[in-house]
Design a protein around this motif. Structure first.
Motif, PDB file in Angstrom:
ATOM      1  N   UNK A 133       0.846  -1.210   0.000  1.00 60.93           N
ATOM      2  CA  UNK A 133       0.000   0.000   0.000  1.00 60.93           C
ATOM      3  C   UNK A 133       0.881   1.261   0.000  1.00 60.93           C
ATOM      4  N   UNK A 134       1.991   1.210   0.759  1.00 63.71           N
ATOM      5  CA  UNK A 134       2.894   2.375   0.821  1.00 63.71           C
ATOM      6  C   UNK A 134       3.660   2.557  -0.492  1.00 63.71           C
ATOM      7  N   UNK A 135       3.831   1.473  -1.247  1.00 65.24           N
ATOM      8  CA  UNK A 135       4.608   1.556  -2.498  1.00 65.24           C
ATOM      9  C   UNK A 135       3.772   2.027  -3.683  1.00 65.24           C
ATOM     10  N   UNK A 139      -4.705   5.122  -6.404  1.00 68.42           N
ATOM     11  CA  UNK A 139      -5.359   4.471  -7.555  1.00 68.42           C
ATOM     12  C   UNK A 139      -4.525   3.330  -8.132  1.00 68.42           C
ATOM     13  N   UNK A 140      -3.400   3.006  -7.472  1.00 70.30           N
ATOM     14  CA  UNK A 140      -2.545   1.903  -7.947  1.00 70.30           C
ATOM     15  C   UNK A 140      -3.138   0.559  -7.538  1.00 70.30           C
ATOM     16  N   UNK A 141      -2.646  -0.502  -8.187  1.00 67.31           N
ATOM     17  CA  UNK A 141      -3.271  -1.822  -7.989  1.00 67.31           C
ATOM     18  C   UNK A 141      -2.298  -2.862  -7.470  1.00 67.31           C
ATOM     19  N   UNK A 142      -2.872  -3.776  -6.651  1.00 67.05           N
ATOM     20  CA  UNK A 142      -2.129  -4.903  -6.083  1.00 67.05           C
ATOM     21  C   UNK A 142      -2.846  -6.182  -6.529  1.00 67.05           C
ATOM     22  N   UNK A 237      -9.117  -5.049   2.633  1.00 64.85           N
ATOM     23  CA  UNK A 237      -9.928  -3.992   3.241  1.00 64.85           C
ATOM     24  C   UNK A 237      -9.255  -3.436   4.495  1.00 64.85           C
ATOM     25  N   UNK A 238      -8.631  -4.324   5.254  1.00 64.67           N
ATOM     26  CA  UNK A 238      -8.000  -3.916   6.515  1.00 64.67           C
ATOM     27  C   UNK A 238      -6.789  -3.002   6.291  1.00 64.67           C
ATOM     28  N   UNK A 239      -6.197  -3.089   5.107  1.00 58.99           N
ATOM     29  CA  UNK A 239      -4.988  -2.309   4.844  1.00 58.99           C
ATOM     30  C   UNK A 239      -5.263  -1.151   3.876  1.00 58.99           C
ATOM     31  N   UNK A 240      -6.533  -0.786   3.745  1.00 55.97           N
ATOM     32  CA  UNK A 240      -6.888   0.447   3.038  1.00 55.97           C
ATOM     33  C   UNK A 240      -7.142   0.299   1.548  1.00 55.97           C
ATOM     34  N   UNK A 267      -7.249  -2.026  -4.962  1.00 57.18           N
ATOM     35  CA  UNK A 267      -6.873  -0.705  -5.480  1.00 57.18           C
ATOM     36  C   UNK A 267      -6.766   0.291  -4.329  1.00 57.18           C
ATOM     37  N   UNK A 268      -5.699   1.067  -4.327  1.00 59.31           N
ATOM     38  CA  UNK A 268      -5.578   2.107  -3.291  1.00 59.31           C
ATOM     39  C   UNK A 268      -6.531   3.246  -3.669  1.00 59.31           C
ATOM     40  N   UNK A 269      -7.003   4.012  -2.670  1.00 59.32           N
ATOM     41  CA  UNK A 269      -7.965   5.066  -2.998  1.00 59.32           C
ATOM     42  C   UNK A 269      -7.415   6.023  -4.053  1.00 59.32           C
ATOM     43  N   UNK A 270      -8.246   6.341  -5.033  1.00 58.00           N
ATOM     44  CA  UNK A 270      -7.820   7.257  -6.103  1.00 58.00           C
ATOM     45  C   UNK A 270      -7.721   8.662  -5.526  1.00 58.00           C
TER      46      UNK A 270
END
Ligand SMILES: C[S@@+](CC[C@H](N)C(=O)[O-])C[C@H]1O[C@@H](n2cnc3c(N)ncnc32)[C@H](O)[C@@H]1O
Length: 275
Positions: A133-135, A139-142, A237-240, A267-270
């Motif tokens: 998440x920090x990287x 709006x980026x995807x994992x 969900x727990x990690x944002x 997806x991290x929040x856009x």
């Protein structure tokens, strides 16, 4: 860590050529318009190298991360066969995926081929999700790529006394016909902690025209965490993250009762749009 990761050539033989996950990742990069990409647990470059081959044309910068020196060595070796324009866009890093973080935010982080099953404890799993998440940019995807729990394979572990069946699940020959690798697999499952004890028994045959066939046998034991779909969703969900896709196969099939793959895209929040 499993012995097979100290034998990268045999790892590659085990996996064969042109597997459908490679095509899946190639397409995904274009679909998500990703240009900066991290592959966690990149291993021998089975996926990293085909992605690197499109790096120049598609303006990609790829980072592969792994803890196995042997696997990274093999990936480096394969990279030398790529054109310079592609090779210079790839870096390979020896690091634990729970500690790795990028210097600048990236578009996409992928973790193919059930690598996350090697991350056994919940705190270690959370560390991976948080550092991803920090990287990532907003709006980026994992993309997490695992296999669906196969309860039928685990059922024998529930018998009293527990039984361990042996199945032959790989039989691969090298293109030149010199090497043949046969793999037998047993799995013992501990339901109370979702832990699979996997034992691979390998028979490796080498045949040369001027020589008698030689065989080598070795065992590779490892422990594996068995992820269930809802648990995976909760980790996101727990990690944002928000969960954008849940797929049961490399063609984007929906998750179904008999899906073999368990692929989830978080997806991290856009970024907030300007008012
Ligand atoms: C199943 S292989 C996948 C390799 C490659 N991504 C592929 O698809 O062929 C798993 C890889 O993850 C690496 N690995 C396992 N645990 C790791 C960790 N904690 N940190 C970094 N790499 C790890 C292993 O060394 C191995 O190369």
């Amino acid at each position: 860590m499993a012995t097979i990761y100290t034998r990268p050539e045999e790892y590659d033989l085990e996996h064969g050529e042109g597997e459908e996950d490679i095509t899946f990742y190639r397409r995904l990069i274009q679909r998500f318009d990703a240009h900066t990409i991290v592959e966690l647990g990149c291993g021998s470059g089975r996926i990293t190298v085909p992605l690197a081959a499109m790096a120049d044309e598609h303006d990609l910068h790829i980072t592969g991360v792994d803890v196995s020196e042997e696997m990274l060595g093999e990936a480096r070796q394969k990279m030398t066969r790529l054109p310079t324009g592609c090779r210079t866009r790839v870096q390979l890093v020896l690091e634990d995926i729970g500690r790795f973080q990028t210097a600048a935010p990236v578009d996409l982080v992928i973790v193919p081929c059930s690598t996350l099953a090697h991350v056994l404890e919940l705190d270690e799993q959370l560390a991976v999700w948080r550092s991803v998440a920090r990287s990532l940019r907003p709006g980026g995807r994992f993309v997490v790529d695992l296999t669906m729990p196969t309860l039928a394979a685990f059922a024998d572990s529930m018998a009293t006394p527990p039984r361990v069946l042996v199945e032959m699940d790989v039989d691969q020959e090298s293109e030149d016909g010199v090497h043949r690798l046969i793999r037998y697999k047993t799995t013992r499952y501990e339901a109370h902690r979702q832990r699979a004890h996997v034992r691979f028994l390998y028979d490796r045959f080498e045949t040369r025209p001027d020589d008698e066939a030689r065989a080598q046998r070795y065992v590779s034991d490892f422990e594996s965490h068995v992820y269930f779909p809802r648990e995976l969703e909760l980790l996101f969900l727990h990690t944002g993250f928000e969960v954008e896709h849940r797929w049961g196969g490399y063609r984007g099939e929906a998750l179904r009762p008999h899906s073999r793959a368990l692929i989830m895209v978080g997806r991290t929040p856009a970024p907030e749009s300007p008012r």
